[in-house]
Enzyme design. Structure first.
Site, PDB file in Angstrom:
ATOM      1  CG  ASN A  11      -1.710   1.219   1.429  1.00 45.36           C
ATOM      2  OD1 ASN A  11      -1.749   2.068   0.545  1.00 45.36           O
ATOM      3  ND2 ASN A  11      -2.368   1.333   2.576  1.00 45.36           N
ATOM      4  CE  LYS A  13      -0.088   3.122   4.853  1.00 48.63           C
ATOM      5  NZ  LYS A  13       0.051   3.192   6.293  1.00 48.63           N
ATOM      6  CG  HIS A  96      -5.690   1.758   5.416  1.00 47.08           C
ATOM      7  ND1 HIS A  96      -5.229   2.669   6.344  1.00 47.08           N
ATOM      8  CD2 HIS A  96      -4.681   0.884   5.213  1.00 47.08           C
ATOM      9  CE1 HIS A  96      -3.984   2.357   6.670  1.00 47.08           C
ATOM     10  NE2 HIS A  96      -3.626   1.277   6.001  1.00 47.08           N
ATOM     11  CD  GLU A  98      -2.811   5.323   6.960  1.00 50.69           C
ATOM     12  OE1 GLU A  98      -2.812   5.367   5.712  1.00 50.69           O
ATOM     13  OE2 GLU A  98      -1.884   4.799   7.621  1.00 50.69           O
ATOM     14  CD  GLU A 168      -3.145  -2.491   7.354  1.00 47.06           C
ATOM     15  OE1 GLU A 168      -2.119  -2.765   6.742  1.00 47.06           O
ATOM     16  OE2 GLU A 168      -3.731  -1.412   7.232  1.00 47.06           O
ATOM     17  N   GLY A 174       3.050   2.132  10.877  1.00 48.52           N
ATOM     18  CA  GLY A 174       4.024   3.203  10.733  1.00 48.52           C
ATOM     19  C   GLY A 174       4.749   3.547  12.015  1.00 48.52           C
ATOM     20  CB  SER A 214       5.843  -2.064  11.837  1.00 46.61           C
ATOM     21  OG  SER A 214       5.419  -0.751  12.170  1.00 46.61           O
TER      22      SER A 214
HETATM   23  P1  13P Z   1       3.352   0.276   7.716  1.00 49.91           P
HETATM   24  O1  13P Z   1       3.851  -1.001   7.053  1.00 49.91           O
HETATM   25  O2  13P Z   1       4.073   1.493   7.240  1.00 49.91           O
HETATM   26  O3  13P Z   1       3.286   0.131   9.190  1.00 49.91           O
HETATM   27  O4  13P Z   1       1.835   0.484   7.199  1.00 49.91           O
HETATM   28  C1  13P Z   1       0.941  -0.560   7.266  1.00 49.91           C
HETATM   29  C2  13P Z   1      -0.276  -0.201   6.504  1.00 49.91           C
HETATM   30  O5  13P Z   1      -1.025   0.667   6.912  1.00 49.91           O
HETATM   31  C3  13P Z   1      -0.532  -0.906   5.251  1.00 49.91           C
HETATM   32  O6  13P Z   1      -1.827  -0.680   4.775  1.00 49.91           O
END
Ligand code: 13P
Length: 252
Positions: A11, A13, A96, A98, A168, A174, A214
């Site tokens: 992803n 983003k 997601h 976010e 997740e 992150g 992560s």
């Molecule tokens: P990270 O791998 O940067 O922690 O992000 C995970 C994520 O949100 C994938 O959709």
């Protein structure tokens, strides 16, 4: 892991301009081993078409990070499932954290988006996960139960035969704080049990459940050893072709 083919999804983003996305995709197409796992990348919308051209003929599939559930209309700024299909997408990430946190998505809109994806033959990746506060107050299982039960309300078994779920935990996204492989396994097993309760054993056994938060080249192998972890949804570590290919090629 029964006969479930692993899926490693990137992803991207809101990172990478079109030329940057194309360059990374080109490098990845050279680096990803063929035929061991399914690999998907989800660049931002304006990079979908050029990236689709670059990965044609490779084993990498294209995904989008979101969609709107209407097929067309006066919805300024939104994108429809058929537009994503025509841009070359096979997968779409839905719900997601976010999107839930910054753009007001909830279990109800997630449900509509999954329906729209399925209707257009896109493979939905339903994202679920608890916040740090919810984990601390022992709400994890309740939150996941709600996200899955409402997210998948009203679907038939046939509707869901391609569905992928991504667990997740928000506190692991992150942050560099990966869930331990035991924590991931515990939740994945729980997710499979909810699917079994609602849709029966066959779907529960075949559905792929990805872990996200992560994921890095140095923890993917351990996570993938767990019986209910069928792949990963990778954020930060998917942005660099060398790093991401170490994750996709974890079996090598
Ligand atoms: P990270 O791998 O940067 O922690 O992000 C995970 C994520 O949100 C994938 O959709």
């Amino acid at each position: 892991m029964e006969n479930r083919r692993p899926l490693i999804a990137g992803n991207w983003k809101m990172f990478k301009t079109c030329p940057e996305a194309v360059e990374t995709a080109k490098q990845l197409a050279q680096l990803v081993d063929k035929n061991t796992v399914d690999v998907m990348i989800a660049p931002q919308f304006t990079a979908l078409v050029p990236v689709s051209d670059v990965i044609k003929g490779s084993c990498i599939l294209l995904g989008a990070q979101n969609l709107f559930y209407e097929s067309e209309g006066a919805y300024t700024g939104e994108i429809s499932p058929s537009m994503l299909v025509s841009a070359g997408c096979r997968y779409v990430i839905i719900g997601h954290s976010e999107r839930r946190q910054y753009f007001g998505e909830n279990d109800g809109t997630v449900n509509k988006k999954i329906r729209a994806a399925i209707k257009n033959d896109l493979i939905p990746i339903l994202c679920v996960g608890e916040s740090e506060k919810e984990r601390e107050s022992k709400e994890t299982f309740n939150v996941l139960d709600r996200q899955i039960t409402i997210g998948l309300k009203g679907f038939s078994l046939d509707d869901l035969d391609t569905l992928v779920v991504a667990y997740e935990p928000i506190w692991a996204i992150g942050t560099g704080k990966t869930a331990t492989k035991e924590q991931a396994q515990e939740v994945h097993q729980f997710i499979r049990s909810i699917i079994e309760k609602i849709f029966g054993n066959n779907l529960a056994k075949s559905i792929r459940i990805l872990y996200g938060g992560s994921v890095k080249p140095d923890n993917i192998k351990e996570l993938m050893k767990m019986p209910d972890v069928d792949g990963a949804l990778v954020g930060g570590a998917s942005l660099d072709a060398q790093t991401f290919s170490k994750i996709t090629n974890f079996q090598g």
